[in-house]
Design an enzyme around this catalytic site. Structure first.
Site, mmCIF file in Angstrom:
data_model
loop_
_atom_site.group_PDB
_atom_site.id
_atom_site.type_symbol
_atom_site.label_atom_id
_atom_site.label_comp_id
_atom_site.label_asym_id
_atom_site.label_seq_id
_atom_site.Cartn_x
_atom_site.Cartn_y
_atom_site.Cartn_z
ATOM 1 C CG ASP A 11 31.498 43.314 40.639
ATOM 2 O OD1 ASP A 11 32.433 43.939 39.685
ATOM 3 O OD2 ASP A 11 29.800 42.962 40.327
ATOM 4 C CE LYS A 71 36.707 38.510 36.736
ATOM 5 N NZ LYS A 71 35.653 38.654 36.784
ATOM 6 N N GLY A 107 35.086 45.240 35.588
ATOM 7 C CA GLY A 107 35.437 46.667 36.513
ATOM 8 C C GLY A 107 36.711 46.222 37.330
ATOM 9 C CG HIS A 108 39.792 44.063 36.733
ATOM 10 N ND1 HIS A 108 39.096 42.875 36.696
ATOM 11 C CD2 HIS A 108 40.147 43.665 35.542
ATOM 12 C CE1 HIS A 108 39.054 41.362 35.876
ATOM 13 N NE2 HIS A 108 39.928 42.719 34.986
ATOM 14 C CD GLN A 116 31.403 41.167 31.808
ATOM 15 O OE1 GLN A 116 32.111 40.779 31.087
ATOM 16 N NE2 GLN A 116 32.127 42.095 32.328
#
Ligand code: IMP
Length: 427
Positions: free
Chosen positions: A13, A16, A40-41, A223
């Site tokens: 988080d 990225k 999760g982007h 990650q």
């Protein structure tokens, strides 16, 4: 500059998605090489916000080929949900390529992830419950189902049957759950085959040929370094290789072809799930970082644990990944503090550690040694060069760079795509 890796320096988080997207229009292929829909982007483009879990963020860039590499574990229901949602918003997703060797997250692995966590109680990992760990375990145990298996019904049924033989024993006898039938699993997986077929490719070959032609390939890690199964805070990690080495095994691009490793590091630290976190704050400062930084999981909605910047971690990430450039994100979240503490080393039972302790117990007992830097109050979201930043923000960036073992090439000063200070060109 053909092959570039992007990795998270901390526990994920770090932002990225934004960094990948910044490079997006200049790259020809964006590859996801590890993890699955546990990632999760969030990418903000104009007034549109996109939350991606499984798809590489390059899917948002016209002209870029998004690739799901062999190192990824794919939940096919999620794949098509995300593709449909983007199509409904007018995006062309037809360029996506998926490795024939990527593994598939079967229904029984999602079930096992959740029941195992419940069974572990206080020893739980705090997984995303998406079946990631059990699917990678199947891969290593050589009982996994791969994308290519969906195109041979007989083989697929045999493999599912083989996997379920043991899993149904565990589900029914240990966890007291209903058994999963071979037919139901096979039927679900086969239902995706026709739609999947045109996307399936020998992605290792495709990417190496692209490099031969001088095209640019961006490999984006899911990650982050401290969640890497080898180099992270084991066992509180994900089950894949989230560091730059994983970019090679998870894509089929050899190490000799990687030119640059960009690591994304947040101007403070966050973590979701369980496990040690030396600079974690349990006070109003932590709550403030969570609120201002909107630190809630993209995938699970869980509030993230928050703490100050930890340069021991950043130095470790620089070393493990061979970082050439850091992108420091969310500097704006630190605006308005009297003093900004930065962890420079750990104290473990009276002994100073400048490097990450090798023993897990020591990481659990590590007490941060802080240096306090003067804060700033000015709105920095309009800054586009280092000189635009207030002097104390510049000092913070310089101190962090000095402590972290690689140059800082870009700085995030707000959530929008263009709210970035570029110090050195990233490509
Ligand atoms: P899993 O990947 O679902 O097995 O979860 C293992 C650990 O990794 C848990 O602590 C998760 O919260 C964490 N994790 C997995 N994916 C992400 C991510 O994209 N960002 C942050 N933490 C993650």
């Amino acid at each position: 500059m053909p092959a570039v890796v992007i990795v998270g320096a901390q526990w994920g988080d770090e932002g990225k998605g934004k960094a990948t997207d910044l490079l997006g229009s200049r790259v020809d292929h964006v590859v996801k090489f590890n993890g699955g829909n546990n990632a999760g982007h969030t990418v903000v483009i104009g007034d549109q916000k996109y939350a991606l879990h499984l798809l590489p963020s390059g899917i948002l860039t016209p002209g870029c080929t998004p690739v799901i590499g062999n190192g990824v574990v794919v939940d096919l229901a999620v794949l098509f949900e995300e593709l449909d949602a983007l199509t409904a918003r007018g995006l062309d997703v037809s360029a996506l390529k998926i490795s024939a060797n990527a593994h598939v997250i079967a229904d029984y692995n999602r079930i096992l992830d959740k029941v195992t966590e419940r069974f572990l109680g206080s020893r739980r990992i705090g997984t995303t419950g998406r079946g990631i760990g059990p699917t990678y375990a199947d891969k290593m145990n050589r009982v996994g189902i791969r994308i290519q298996d969906l195109f041979d019904e007989k083989i697929l049924a045999q493999k599912v049957e083989g996997a379920l033989e043991l899993k149904n024993q565990i589900l029914t006898k240990i966890y007291n759950r209903r058994a999963v039938t071979v037919e139901a699993t096979v039927e679900e997986l086969l239902s995706y085959a026709d739609r999947l077929a045109p996307m399936v490719a020998d992605t290792g070959l495709l990417l190496n040929q692209a490099l031969d032609r001088g095209e640019t390939v961006l490999l984006e890690a899911g990650q982050a370094t401290l969640l890497d199964v080898d180099h992270g805070t084991y066992p509180f990690v994900t089950s894949s290789s989230a560091t730059s080495g994983g970019a090679c095994t998870g894509s089929g691009i050899p190490p000799t072809r990687i030119d640059r490793v960009i690591s994304i590091v947040k101007a403070y630290t966050t973590r979701v799930g369980e496990g040690p976190f030396p600079t974690e704050l349990h006070d109003d400062f932590g709550e403030n970082l969570r609120k201002v930084g909107m630190e809630y999981g993209t995938t699970t909605g869980r509030p993230r644990r928050c703490g100050w910047y930890d340069s021991v971690i950043a130095r470790y990430a620089a070393r493990v990944n061979g970082v050439t450039d850091f992108v420091l994100t969310k500097l704006d979240v630190l605006t308005g503090l009297e003093k900004v503490p930065v962890c420079v080393a750990y104290d473990v039972d009276g002994v100073r550690h400048d490097e990450m302790p090798v023993n897990q117990t020591d990481i659990h007992h590590a007490v941060p040694i802080y240096e306090e830097l003067p804060g700033w109050w000015e709105d920095i979201s309009g800054a586009r060069s280092l000189d635009d930043l207030p002097p104390n923000a510049q000092k913070y960036v310089a101190a962090v760079e000095e402590l972290s073992g690689a140059r800082i090439s870009a700085i995030g000063v707000g959530p929008e795509r263009d709210e970035t200070v570029v110090v050195h060109d990233l490509l």
